[in-house]
Design an enzyme around this catalytic site. Structure first.
Site: not given
Length: 236
Positions: A8, A127
């Site tokens: 990330d 998500d």
């Protein structure tokens, strides 16, 4: 089942968040491309890369860092974060990304995602907070259930669906197998589990279910909870 080590990116550095909160960012590497080389050495075939700044901004921010990662290894890379139009999809594929992840746009413009999936290798990122879809870097929660959104892409030709339980993400509390299976069954599409993987037992639970196509491993590796070399030996 495939294991996807995760990188990330925030301001060009490799970080991990807790529950998607940017204020919780912990830096693990100032040279993410070196992490990619390590993962390749362990036996990885894929990398999961997210432009966190891009996810929050709604546009590509860490392009140069992503390009360095892609060019540094022979790994296949799936990239997400702020990809919301065809130009950005093409830009990432042109530098060697294997597939692109469309997240927020899957909720807001599902027809666009279907059109792109006909032309490009597209993965849908779903998500969820308490079962409902969250978008814009998880800053907003919709009224749509994650399984309902997943079902919309059952026949769209997407390569996979990545499902993340935000409450679990970065917390090392264990993966949400039930949620993952719900998405897999609703869509009939290869489903990749994300969020909360704590150790090897989580990976084996997902594999043993026989219904999960992949798992994303982030903080569990960075905090020394999982030996990825062993994981690749057992799973691939």
């Amino acid at each position: 089942m495939e294991i996807f080590p995760a990188i990330d990116l925030k301001e060009g550095k490799a970080v991990r968040l807790s529950k998607g909160d940017m204020r919780s960012a912990k830096i693990y590497s100032h040279a993410p491309q070196e992490l990619a080389k390590i993962f390749e050495g362990y036996g990885a075939r894929w990398l999961h890369v997210v432009d966190l700044d891009g996810a929050f901004a709604g546009e590509t921010v860490n392009f140069d860092a992503v390009e360095k990662i892609i060019k540094s290894t022979n790994l296949k890379v799936q990239i997400g974060g702020g990809i919301r139009d065809e130009a950005r999809i093409k830009r990432y594929l042109d530098i060697g990304a294997s597939r692109v992840i469309l997240g927020s746009v899957a909720l807001n413009e599902p027809n666009f995602v279907r059109e792109m999936a006909k032309i490009y290798p597209v993965v849908v990122g779903i998500d969820a907070k308490e079962g409902f879809v969250a978008t814009q870097g998880w800053a907003e929660v919709s009224q749509m259930r994650a399984s309902e959104l997943a079902a919309k892409f059952a026949t769209a030709g997407v390569k996979a669906i990545i499902c993340t339980d935000i409450a679990k993400d970065g917390m090392l509390g264990g993966v949400n197998l039930d949620f993952t299976l719900e998405i897999a069954r609703a869509s009939g599409v290869d489903t990749i589990a994300s969020g909360g993987v704590k150790d090897m037992s989580d990976i084996m639970r997902l594999k043993d279910s026989g219904e999960v196509a992949g798992v994303i491993v982030g903080k569990a590796y960075y905090e020394g909870k999982i030996d990825l070399k062993e994981a690749f030996r057992k799973v691939l």
